[in-house]
Design a protein around this motif. Structure first.
Motif, mmCIF file in Angstrom:
data_model
loop_
_atom_site.group_PDB
_atom_site.id
_atom_site.type_symbol
_atom_site.label_atom_id
_atom_site.label_comp_id
_atom_site.label_asym_id
_atom_site.label_seq_id
_atom_site.Cartn_x
_atom_site.Cartn_y
_atom_site.Cartn_z
ATOM 1 N N ALA A 104 4.360 22.275 49.938
ATOM 2 C CA ALA A 104 3.736 22.836 51.144
ATOM 3 C C ALA A 104 2.263 23.139 50.896
ATOM 4 O O ALA A 104 1.407 22.885 51.759
ATOM 5 C CB ALA A 104 4.477 24.098 51.569
ATOM 6 N N LEU A 105 1.948 23.681 49.719
ATOM 7 C CA LEU A 105 0.553 23.978 49.384
ATOM 8 C C LEU A 105 -0.273 22.698 49.322
ATOM 9 O O LEU A 105 -1.359 22.612 49.913
ATOM 10 C CB LEU A 105 0.496 24.720 48.039
ATOM 11 C CG LEU A 105 -0.898 24.899 47.419
ATOM 12 C CD1 LEU A 105 -1.824 25.645 48.367
ATOM 13 C CD2 LEU A 105 -0.798 25.619 46.084
ATOM 14 N N ASP A 114 -6.113 22.404 56.130
ATOM 15 C CA ASP A 114 -5.764 23.671 56.770
ATOM 16 C C ASP A 114 -5.879 24.789 55.734
ATOM 17 O O ASP A 114 -4.926 25.075 55.016
ATOM 18 C CB ASP A 114 -4.343 23.605 57.323
ATOM 19 C CG ASP A 114 -3.999 24.805 58.191
ATOM 20 O OD1 ASP A 114 -4.606 25.877 58.004
ATOM 21 O OD2 ASP A 114 -3.107 24.685 59.060
ATOM 22 N N PRO A 115 -7.050 25.441 55.623
ATOM 23 C CA PRO A 115 -7.229 26.464 54.585
ATOM 24 C C PRO A 115 -6.318 27.671 54.764
ATOM 25 O O PRO A 115 -5.888 28.273 53.777
ATOM 26 C CB PRO A 115 -8.706 26.848 54.714
ATOM 27 C CG PRO A 115 -9.088 26.461 56.105
ATOM 28 C CD PRO A 115 -8.268 25.260 56.433
ATOM 29 N N ASP A 116 -6.009 28.036 56.015
ATOM 30 C CA ASP A 116 -5.151 29.198 56.241
ATOM 31 C C ASP A 116 -3.734 28.942 55.709
ATOM 32 O O ASP A 116 -3.157 29.785 55.017
ATOM 33 C CB ASP A 116 -5.098 29.540 57.730
ATOM 34 C CG ASP A 116 -6.444 30.010 58.253
ATOM 35 O OD1 ASP A 116 -7.220 30.573 57.448
ATOM 36 O OD2 ASP A 116 -6.726 29.814 59.444
ATOM 37 N N ALA A 117 -3.177 27.782 56.039
ATOM 38 C CA ALA A 117 -1.843 27.451 55.553
ATOM 39 C C ALA A 117 -1.850 27.304 54.031
ATOM 40 O O ALA A 117 -0.920 27.747 53.344
ATOM 41 C CB ALA A 117 -1.340 26.159 56.202
ATOM 42 N N ALA A 118 -2.899 26.683 53.498
ATOM 43 C CA ALA A 118 -2.987 26.502 52.051
ATOM 44 C C ALA A 118 -3.014 27.847 51.332
ATOM 45 O O ALA A 118 -2.314 28.048 50.336
ATOM 46 C CB ALA A 118 -4.223 25.680 51.699
ATOM 47 N N LEU A 119 -3.814 28.785 51.836
ATOM 48 C CA LEU A 119 -3.878 30.117 51.222
ATOM 49 C C LEU A 119 -2.545 30.852 51.344
ATOM 50 O O LEU A 119 -2.137 31.584 50.432
ATOM 51 C CB LEU A 119 -4.990 30.939 51.867
ATOM 52 C CG LEU A 119 -6.416 30.552 51.459
ATOM 53 C CD1 LEU A 119 -7.434 31.277 52.323
ATOM 54 C CD2 LEU A 119 -6.660 30.865 49.979
ATOM 55 N N THR A 172 -9.410 27.028 49.052
ATOM 56 C CA THR A 172 -10.139 26.987 50.325
ATOM 57 C C THR A 172 -11.156 25.846 50.334
ATOM 58 O O THR A 172 -11.286 25.118 51.331
ATOM 59 C CB THR A 172 -10.853 28.331 50.559
ATOM 60 O OG1 THR A 172 -9.900 29.392 50.484
ATOM 61 C CG2 THR A 172 -11.530 28.359 51.910
ATOM 62 N N TYR A 173 -11.882 25.697 49.230
ATOM 63 C CA TYR A 173 -12.872 24.626 49.125
ATOM 64 C C TYR A 173 -12.207 23.258 49.294
ATOM 65 O O TYR A 173 -12.705 22.396 50.034
ATOM 66 C CB TYR A 173 -13.578 24.708 47.765
ATOM 67 C CG TYR A 173 -14.722 23.721 47.604
ATOM 68 C CD1 TYR A 173 -16.029 24.097 47.872
ATOM 69 C CD2 TYR A 173 -14.487 22.401 47.200
ATOM 70 C CE1 TYR A 173 -17.083 23.195 47.732
ATOM 71 C CE2 TYR A 173 -15.524 21.493 47.065
ATOM 72 C CZ TYR A 173 -16.815 21.887 47.334
ATOM 73 O OH TYR A 173 -17.846 20.996 47.202
ATOM 74 N N LEU A 174 -11.094 23.062 48.605
ATOM 75 C CA LEU A 174 -10.403 21.767 48.679
ATOM 76 C C LEU A 174 -9.913 21.484 50.094
ATOM 77 O O LEU A 174 -9.983 20.352 50.575
ATOM 78 C CB LEU A 174 -9.219 21.737 47.719
ATOM 79 C CG LEU A 174 -9.514 21.819 46.220
ATOM 80 C CD1 LEU A 174 -8.236 21.614 45.422
ATOM 81 C CD2 LEU A 174 -10.559 20.799 45.802
ATOM 82 N N ALA A 175 -9.374 22.520 50.755
ATOM 83 C CA ALA A 175 -8.849 22.308 52.102
ATOM 84 C C ALA A 175 -9.950 21.857 53.064
ATOM 85 O O ALA A 175 -9.692 21.056 53.974
ATOM 86 C CB ALA A 175 -8.190 23.591 52.614
ATOM 87 N N LEU A 176 -11.167 22.351 52.849
ATOM 88 C CA LEU A 176 -12.263 22.022 53.763
ATOM 89 C C LEU A 176 -13.104 20.834 53.298
ATOM 90 O O LEU A 176 -13.995 20.390 54.006
ATOM 91 C CB LEU A 176 -13.167 23.253 53.939
ATOM 92 C CG LEU A 176 -12.494 24.446 54.638
ATOM 93 C CD1 LEU A 176 -13.418 25.647 54.649
ATOM 94 C CD2 LEU A 176 -12.083 24.068 56.055
ATOM 95 N N ALA A 177 -12.835 20.320 52.119
ATOM 96 C CA ALA A 177 -13.596 19.182 51.588
ATOM 97 C C ALA A 177 -13.202 17.891 52.303
ATOM 98 O O ALA A 177 -12.078 17.763 52.800
ATOM 99 C CB ALA A 177 -13.344 19.031 50.087
ATOM 100 N N PRO A 178 -14.123 16.906 52.388
ATOM 101 C CA PRO A 178 -13.744 15.595 52.943
ATOM 102 C C PRO A 178 -12.663 14.965 52.077
ATOM 103 O O PRO A 178 -12.654 15.138 50.855
ATOM 104 C CB PRO A 178 -15.047 14.793 52.893
ATOM 105 C CG PRO A 178 -15.883 15.484 51.866
ATOM 106 C CD PRO A 178 -15.521 16.928 51.923
ATOM 107 N N LYS A 179 -11.734 14.263 52.705
ATOM 108 C CA LYS A 179 -10.577 13.741 51.989
ATOM 109 C C LYS A 179 -10.677 12.223 51.799
ATOM 110 O O LYS A 179 -11.116 11.497 52.691
ATOM 111 C CB LYS A 179 -9.276 14.049 52.740
ATOM 112 C CG LYS A 179 -9.060 15.517 53.055
ATOM 113 C CD LYS A 179 -8.973 16.354 51.800
ATOM 114 C CE LYS A 179 -8.586 17.786 52.082
ATOM 115 N NZ LYS A 179 -9.531 18.527 52.927
#
Length: 435
Positions: free
Chosen positions: A255-256, A264-269, A332-339
């Motif tokens: 899930a993480l 999705d930084p909120d779900a990741a956190l 948080t950084y990874l969730a918002l980074a370009p994929k």
């Protein structure tokens, strides 16, 4: 008003009162709360019971969702003799005795439903021991496990049983169970609305745990309804279900990882915090976070890997609990980074090509010729030194001479890979022009 610890009229004198969870055990399938995906009219067990044809089963689900109860009721519904054992306490001699008694029953015209709790704890040889008795009809096996049957149960056993997934009880199911408990006790719980909801949440989807909590609350002597704060001061919150070596470990890290991949930084956190509160080793999370940077972000943001490594280093220097903040910031950084998984895909494609082409040698023009013999064999002949080219690019072939040039790395139009794609296209045009 009924006594909290009721004793049935036919109970022998001196017998201890029955716990609430035992008193409220359903007596018919229709009384089971939840599990409609298994028990409904069009669900597997509903169809089996309607047709009068029951097969061997494996119930997979968390504790307190009705696995034992449903198995017992299935025996009642199908007129089978119910036998319950636990893999934790049962050895080979005990199993032989169970099978012999089932054979004797069968000879007298009665079948046996054998319920095996924690069936995953039996080893392969013990699991294989059930097979002949399942095949000749001596027993109808119903196993229960909290672990993934795909990993824990032998394939031969799984091929002879249908796996049914039982789910943790929803808050609405727990509320129905609480109302049933209040009817049995004869009074409402001394809780206001928010406190009641908090009590249901404390059970964490476990019906048996909820009834145990209700039994404690109902015993309190209070004239007024308690609020959420009073409830929290009197009851310890039940620990979240988390097994660092079992399904929950893999479910939550999945899930993480997918929340990060889904930006999705909120779900990741949230999942990161769930794992920490469950007792997960932060170093394991640090390793997995770096894997996310390599696998799902790659060269779309080359800085991501460095951020993760620095976060891990910060954790090692600070320790817990402050060090976890650095890991949370990396998440948080990874969730918002370009994929981009272009590098990951290219690597796997390169591995496939390497296995397919075997021991094909490099082209001779890019091999060194440190000896006269090697020079005579053409090693290094015709090599173009790229720095001598006007634009620093010779466009020579570097693959084996017998191999068709593949396209492995295909950068995406996101993040830094957008720039890499421009460079790749530029070199491709030059190569095509010079070939």
């Amino acid at each position: 008003m009924a006594d909290l610890f009721q004793t049935p009229p036919d109970t022998p004198p001196g017998t201890a009162p029955r716990p609430l969870a035992d008193r409220l055990r359903p007596r018919r399938i229709a009384e089971v709360i939840g599990q409609d995906q298994v028990l409904g009219p069009e669900a597997p067990l509903g169809v089996m019971l309607a047709s009068g044809s029951l097969t061997s089963l494996v119930f997979w689900g968390p504790p307190g969702v009705g696995k034992t109860t449903i198995a017992r009721l299935l025996a009642d519904e199908t007129d089978l003799h119910f036998v319950q054992i636990s893999a934790i306490f049962t050895g080979v001699p005990d199993l032989r005795k169970v099978f012999e008694e089932a054979k004797h029953r069968r000879a007298n015209g009665q079948g046996t439903l054998l319920f095996v709790d924690e069936i995953h704890r039996f080893n392969k040889a013990q699991q294989d021991g059930f097979l002949p008795h399942m095949e000749d009809g001596t027993i109808l096996l119903v196993g229960a496990t909290t672990e993934n049957p795909s990993f824990e149960l032998h394939a031969a056993l799984l091929s002879r049983a249908q796996v049914l997934v039982l789910e943790r009880l929803a808050l609405s199911d727990l509320e129905r169970l609480a109302q049933r408990a209040e009817a049995d006790i004869g009074r409402a719980l001394p809780l206001d609305g928010p406190a009641r909801e908090a009590l249901l949440e404390m059970a964490d989807g476990d019906g048996r745990a909820l009834l145990n909590l209700i039994e404690q609350v109902a015993a309190w002597k209070t004239e007024t309804k308690l609020d959420k704060a009073a409830l929290a001061s009197r009851l310890m919150k039940r620990a979240a279900k988390y097994d660092k070596g079992g399904d929950e470990h893999y479910n939550l890290i999945s899930a993480l990882h997918k929340s990060v991949r889904g930006s999705d930084p909120d779900a990741a956190l949230y999942w990161f915090a769930r794992m920490l509160t469950g007792g997960e080793d932060p170093r394991y999370l640090a390793r997995r976070i770096i894997r996310m940077a390599v696998e799902d972000i790659g060269l779309a943001d080359p800085q991501a890997q460095t951020v993760c490594l620095h976060a891990w280093e910060t954790y090692e220097r600070l320790g817990s609990p402050e060090g976890e903040l650095a890991l949370a910031q990396a998440v948080t950084y990874l969730a918002l980074a370009p994929k981009s998984n272009a590098g990951y895909v290219a690597y796997k494609a390169a591995m496939r090509e390497a296995k397919k082409t075997g021991s094909e040698p490099p082209p001779k023009h890019i091999l060194n010729a440190p000896t006269k013999l090697m020079a005579e064999q053409g090693y290094g002949a015709g090599y173009a030194y790229d720095h001598d080219a006007e634009d620093g690019f010779s466009g020579q072939n570097y693959f084996p001479e017998t191999m068709k040039r593949p396209v492995l790395y295909q950068p995406v139009e996101r993040g830094f890979e957008r720039e890499l794609k421009k460079r790749l296209d530029y070199f491709s045009k030059l190569r095509a022009r010079r070939s």
